[in-house]
Design an enzyme around this catalytic site. Sequence first.
Site, PDB file in Angstrom:
ATOM      1  N   HIS A 183       0.794  -1.231   0.000  1.00 37.01           N
ATOM      2  CA  HIS A 183       0.000   0.000   0.000  1.00 37.01           C
ATOM      3  C   HIS A 183       0.818   1.269   0.000  1.00 37.01           C
ATOM      4  CE1 HIS A 183      -4.156  -1.483   0.671  1.00 37.01           C
ATOM      5  NE2 HIS A 183      -3.542  -2.521   1.210  1.00 37.01           N
ATOM      6  N   LYS A 233      -8.925  13.808   4.010  1.00 30.09           N
ATOM      7  CA  LYS A 233      -8.030  12.657   3.998  1.00 30.09           C
ATOM      8  C   LYS A 233      -7.146  12.786   5.234  1.00 30.09           C
ATOM      9  CE  LYS A 233      -6.569  13.995  -0.110  1.00 30.09           C
ATOM     10  NZ  LYS A 233      -6.578  12.724  -0.799  1.00 30.09           N
ATOM     11  N   ARG A 234      -6.397  11.746   5.601  1.00 32.77           N
ATOM     12  CA  ARG A 234      -5.509  11.904   6.737  1.00 32.77           C
ATOM     13  C   ARG A 234      -4.532  13.070   6.495  1.00 32.77           C
ATOM     14  NH1 ARG A 234      -5.440   7.948  10.905  1.00 32.77           N
ATOM     15  NH2 ARG A 234      -3.749   9.198  11.742  1.00 32.77           N
ATOM     16  N   LYS A 260       0.570  14.517   1.460  1.00 39.01           N
ATOM     17  CA  LYS A 260      -0.740  14.853   0.884  1.00 39.01           C
ATOM     18  C   LYS A 260      -0.880  16.368   0.647  1.00 39.01           C
ATOM     19  CE  LYS A 260      -3.120  10.800   2.903  1.00 39.01           C
ATOM     20  NZ  LYS A 260      -3.931  10.188   1.816  1.00 39.01           N
ATOM     21  N   THR A 283      -8.496   6.718  -2.547  1.00 36.32           N
ATOM     22  CA  THR A 283      -9.848   6.245  -2.864  1.00 36.32           C
ATOM     23  C   THR A 283     -10.838   7.385  -2.665  1.00 36.32           C
ATOM     24  OG1 THR A 283      -9.991   5.360  -0.619  1.00 36.32           O
ATOM     25  CG2 THR A 283      -9.531   3.788  -2.407  1.00 36.32           C
ATOM     26  N   LYS A 335     -14.432   8.648  -4.699  1.00 35.27           N
ATOM     27  CA  LYS A 335     -15.731   8.993  -4.089  1.00 35.27           C
ATOM     28  C   LYS A 335     -16.223  10.351  -4.606  1.00 35.27           C
ATOM     29  CE  LYS A 335     -14.028   6.684   0.049  1.00 35.27           C
ATOM     30  NZ  LYS A 335     -13.344   6.974   1.340  1.00 35.27           N
TER      31      LYS A 335
HETATM   32  C1  LIG Z   1     -12.047   7.245   1.668  1.00 34.27           C
HETATM   33  C2  LIG Z   1     -11.600   7.618   3.029  1.00 34.27           C
HETATM   34  C3  LIG Z   1     -10.240   7.824   3.288  1.00 34.27           C
HETATM   35  C4  LIG Z   1      -9.181   7.743   2.205  1.00 34.27           C
HETATM   36  O1  LIG Z   1      -9.035   9.024   1.637  1.00 34.27           O
HETATM   37  P1  LIG Z   1      -7.811   9.359   0.639  1.00 34.27           P
HETATM   38  O2  LIG Z   1      -8.167  10.691   0.089  1.00 34.27           O
HETATM   39  O3  LIG Z   1      -7.828   8.292  -0.410  1.00 34.27           O
HETATM   40  O4  LIG Z   1      -6.583   9.365   1.462  1.00 34.27           O
HETATM   41  C5  LIG Z   1      -9.858   8.180   4.563  1.00 34.27           C
HETATM   42  N1  LIG Z   1     -10.767   8.326   5.554  1.00 34.27           N
HETATM   43  C6  LIG Z   1     -12.083   8.149   5.335  1.00 34.27           C
HETATM   44  C7  LIG Z   1     -13.034   8.346   6.458  1.00 34.27           C
HETATM   45  C8  LIG Z   1     -12.543   7.785   4.077  1.00 34.27           C
HETATM   46  O5  LIG Z   1     -13.855   7.588   3.875  1.00 34.27           O
END
Ligand SMILES: *Cc1c(COP(=O)(O)O)cnc(C)c1O
Length: 786
Positions: free
Chosen positions: A329, A517-518, A523, A625, A629
Amino acid sequence: MMIESVKGFLKSEFGTNLDKATEQEVYYALSKTVMSQIADQWRKTKEAQSTQKQAVYLSAEFLMGRALGNNLMNLKLYKDIEAELSELKFSLNALEEREEDAGLGNGGLGRLAACFLDSAATLDLPLNGYGIRYDYGIFKQYFKDGFQKETADHWLKNGDPWSIRRENEAQIVRFSDGDIKAVPYDTPIVGYDTSTVNTLRLWKAEPLEPFDFELFNDQEYDEAVEKKNRAEDISRVLYPNDSEEKGKILRLKQQYFFVSASLQELVAKFKKTHGKHFDKFPEVYAVQLNDTHPVVAIPELMRILIDEENLSFKRAWEISRKTFAYTNHTILQEALEKWWVGFYKELLPRIYELIEKIDKQFVAELKHAGYEKAQIEAMRIIKDNMIHMAYLAIYGTHATNGVAALHTEILKDQELKEWYALYPQRFQNKTNGITQRRWLKLANRELSDMITELLGNSNWAKELSDLRKLEDYKSDEAVLNRFLAIKKAKKIELAEYIKEVEGIEIDPNSIFDIQIKRLHEYKRQLLNAFQILNLYFDLKENPKLDIVPRTFIFGAKAAPGYFRAKGIIKFINEIARKVNNDPDVNAKLKVVFVSNYRVSYAEKLFPAADLSEQISTAGKEASGTGNMKFMLNGTPTIGTLDGANVEIVEEAGLENNYIFGLKVEEIEAIKESYDPVAVLESNPRLKQIVETLIDGTFDDGGTGMFKDLYDALLEGATWHTADNYFVLQDFDSYVAAQKQVDADYRDRLAWAQKCWMNICGAGKFSSDRTIKEYANDIWHINRIDV
Ligand SMILES: *Cc1c(COP(=O)(O)O)cnc(C)c1O
């Protein structure tokens, strides 16, 4: 009919009735009702799977979020129940809000596991998840004076209607310092519009004996429960690190604990059906290792086969290798898991012995293949007294996969180049995906209903590639206007929620520009922050400047020990304070950092977004991911060519997204000679922005956080060179891309068409597609009609 059952549970569980019950109680009773409705299908699924090859997903994290709404939707009961409840003056939505998120994961990796389970159940594929039932999930976040604060996530405080404790299927896990009982809790994974109900089995750690009765009798109460506490510590709390490994002995215990319990169960079940024909084991179980966290499974299965079933090392090795596959990952060096041999020797001496033997065998094989000494040293599993889990994973499995095309290519020709040369046939790509059920059908019913109407008899909730057919409407003004109206409605909903929980008013007519995101340096939330300051200074210089009003929304948790990430949160909160309170700009700019970003909050944010921020340094984000979304909810991306962004623009069209910044090869080419100071000196505005970190514009409360951010950009700090993530280098091209967004957003129909084309291209990013690829290429499992 279901209401009768709800009444029954209200009575038996709480001694109450519908007139007196609280929402919390009705939520619980309704959930129990769903559990009883699916019980037969769940049992039948288990029975049907017991005679076929199954896949097992071993993961230290499952970020499931809420279950009630999702299960009702998958059972196709949502609308009926909603109507029945509303006659009784209960809002299903309000009941859903009573459910605590199952936050048993950090971010993308854990959420991916959750999407995979949903997809497999929907596709009638025999895939069951195994992990840890943490008493406390990912911490809850709030802000005090703009600083992140953490509190414990006691998600089980009101009980958990979604799991069943199976005491009689407990296992014993042996550590050198004592034995621990692993008790499974099973949660049903309900497929959408099908009768398959798979299982997520999470192990809870307990002592073999509840407490020491003799000590208790001697009134030594603390000592009497000490063992119990030490045992329960193992499944007490999720490690809140994301993309950074912390070599803690308790974490090692967690890993071995759930892996050993799971494998002991598989071997015991196998023996019941196949006796001692262990060579058949890989034909009965395919076990996927989600990152390196469960990689101790390789020596553990060998231990069971060798020590308990008397197999030879060689035979056990072959069986293991055929059983396991590994998903990588990350390529971030600091995230590659390594364990000090001392921990292993002390806690798991037999496992360590086996890893040593595996390492020796590997070295012998490389020698035999003619590898030089230096090459062998570079690749061996035990090196400098550290065990390299990724190397053990590649050597000890039959397949290694990356999670997006670009990521897999980087693994093959950079990070794991030597390994790819050695085992080219083991490397595969499996681009991540998301479940369209939760992330569109549940989270955005308005858009879902519109899509359903336009696609006629398509079952897009099960066949997302059907979205391509929506291209027929890409120039249909009525359709595009309807899309814009839905987007507006979702923005109003989000604004109301943010007003309620954060106490901040935002304008649904402004552009909702969202980065969720985190929090991590790679990032680059800091790049976003700098761009906001750029707009701020533009507006201060020229208050009449014509820009489309924007609301910048952030959501992110920082690992509690990640000082710099917390500094970025504080910095953004300080920018928010300044911008939101400055009458010169606050009609056009607003900044909100929402607190406690999690799955249930995400479900409100994605549908309301106008712009998706995917601005990681090229080469650093394995897939992402969240990007998918947003896309699925009709949101263009502003982003770098990183992770799955590359494939997203392939599917949705470059012209419908905003790509900027250095590419992977360009970063490779300049990184040796990169001089961030020179970049800064040649760019007065950027200099003005960066200086706000040290010139007193913002106050970090004497923590030194802002000076640390400044130093990280210009002087390098800790293990980094200066501006390791090329924030300064990419600033100009990011600002230019943002200007283009401002220009394009004004033509509402043209903008809507970009959004629409993103929906049309989202089909590839269904986790149904991903899971079919795993099932066909790695696990070799077939669908089972229950
Ligand atoms: C989808 C999701 C992530 C992943 O987000 P990235 O932008 O791909 O890092 C992290 N936390 C939550 C709550 C999510 O739903």
